[in-house]
Design a protein around this motif. Sequence first.
Motif, PDB file in Angstrom:
ATOM      1  N   PRO A  37      27.632  75.586  12.094  1.00 44.85           N
ATOM      2  CA  PRO A  37      28.022  74.147  12.244  1.00 44.85           C
ATOM      3  C   PRO A  37      28.865  72.971  11.559  1.00 44.85           C
ATOM      4  CG  PRO A  37      26.770  74.861  14.401  1.00 44.85           C
ATOM      5  CD  PRO A  37      26.096  75.520  13.089  1.00 44.85           C
ATOM      6  N   GLU A  38      27.849  72.513  10.702  1.00 52.45           N
ATOM      7  CA  GLU A  38      27.081  71.137   9.670  1.00 52.45           C
ATOM      8  C   GLU A  38      28.138  71.520   8.747  1.00 52.45           C
ATOM      9  OE1 GLU A  38      24.251  74.348   8.738  1.00 52.45           O
ATOM     10  OE2 GLU A  38      24.969  73.286  10.731  1.00 52.45           O
ATOM     11  N   LYS A  39      28.757  72.749   8.324  1.00 50.21           N
ATOM     12  CA  LYS A  39      29.190  73.131   7.467  1.00 50.21           C
ATOM     13  C   LYS A  39      30.321  73.687   7.394  1.00 50.21           C
ATOM     14  CE  LYS A  39      25.525  74.071   3.592  1.00 50.21           C
ATOM     15  NZ  LYS A  39      24.593  75.662   3.884  1.00 50.21           N
ATOM     16  N   ASN A  40      31.125  74.726   8.785  1.00 51.61           N
ATOM     17  CA  ASN A  40      32.122  74.221   9.186  1.00 51.61           C
ATOM     18  C   ASN A  40      32.751  75.712   8.403  1.00 51.61           C
ATOM     19  OD1 ASN A  40      33.095  72.263  10.708  1.00 51.61           O
ATOM     20  ND2 ASN A  40      33.049  71.314   8.562  1.00 51.61           N
ATOM     21  N   LEU A  41      30.834  76.904   9.457  1.00 55.30           N
ATOM     22  CA  LEU A  41      31.526  78.465   7.967  1.00 55.30           C
ATOM     23  C   LEU A  41      30.943  79.169   9.485  1.00 55.30           C
ATOM     24  CD1 LEU A  41      29.544  78.748   4.678  1.00 55.30           C
ATOM     25  CD2 LEU A  41      29.147  80.391   6.511  1.00 55.30           C
ATOM     26  N   ILE A  42      31.289  80.197   9.185  1.00 49.30           N
ATOM     27  CA  ILE A  42      30.904  81.222  10.121  1.00 49.30           C
ATOM     28  C   ILE A  42      31.258  82.311   9.359  1.00 49.30           C
ATOM     29  CG2 ILE A  42      33.633  81.389  10.967  1.00 49.30           C
ATOM     30  CD1 ILE A  42      32.605  82.093  14.084  1.00 49.30           C
TER      31      ILE A  42
ATOM     32  N   SER B 118      41.789  68.656  11.109  1.00 53.69           N
ATOM     33  CA  SER B 118      39.914  68.227  10.679  1.00 53.69           C
ATOM     34  C   SER B 118      39.350  69.860  10.324  1.00 53.69           C
ATOM     35  CB  SER B 118      39.711  67.395  11.176  1.00 53.69           C
ATOM     36  OG  SER B 118      39.394  68.048  12.126  1.00 53.69           O
ATOM     37  N   ALA B 119      38.943  69.398   9.494  1.00 51.62           N
ATOM     38  CA  ALA B 119      37.778  71.153   8.792  1.00 51.62           C
ATOM     39  C   ALA B 119      37.240  71.226  10.538  1.00 51.62           C
ATOM     40  CB  ALA B 119      36.858  71.000   7.799  1.00 51.62           C
ATOM     41  N   GLY B 120      36.132  69.900  11.032  1.00 45.57           N
ATOM     42  CA  GLY B 120      35.494  70.614  12.390  1.00 45.57           C
ATOM     43  C   GLY B 120      36.544  71.453  13.567  1.00 45.57           C
TER      44      GLY B 120
END
Length: 171
Positions: free
Chosen positions: A95-100, A33-35
């Motif tokens: 976190p809502e976009k699974n971005l860092i 999963s993306a999360g």
Amino acid sequence: MATKMAGAAHNMRKTEVSSLVVKLEVDVDIKASAGKFHHMFAGRPHHVSKASPGNIRSCDLHEGEWGKVGSIVFWNYVHDGEAKVAKERIEAVEPEKNLITFRVIEGDLLKEYKSFVITIQATPKQEGPGSTVHWHVEYEKIDERVAHPETFIEFCVQVSKEIDEHLLNED
């Protein structure tokens, strides 16, 4: 100028903003999963070495908190057969976009690049399980003689696949 390079399960795109500033991007399809994938880099990057021990030796928190903007992390990794280090500041976490986003502030990459910024975003697939991990690397070469870091993008693809396998085996 944009070019596409085909790979087995991914496409690498290169966009030259100027002769020295370039963006490289690649998408990697994974089953996890993306999360969960995002959490590996945001919440527990010190576990990436367990998932990809041949590539990532360790990740240590030097300042701040895991996954928080402004925090400083220190990576020991192996690239092109050589042990390397990168001290990175977390520039963005969504976190809502699974971005860092990580900005390299010290280390081996800065011997050849004035700046090196890595953004990792995992997006759930529209159809069926799994997700797509999008790596976006933007860098400025110190001069024209420096090679583009295509092998670094391949390194990111390999790490993604190993993290995917690790996450699937955790369930």
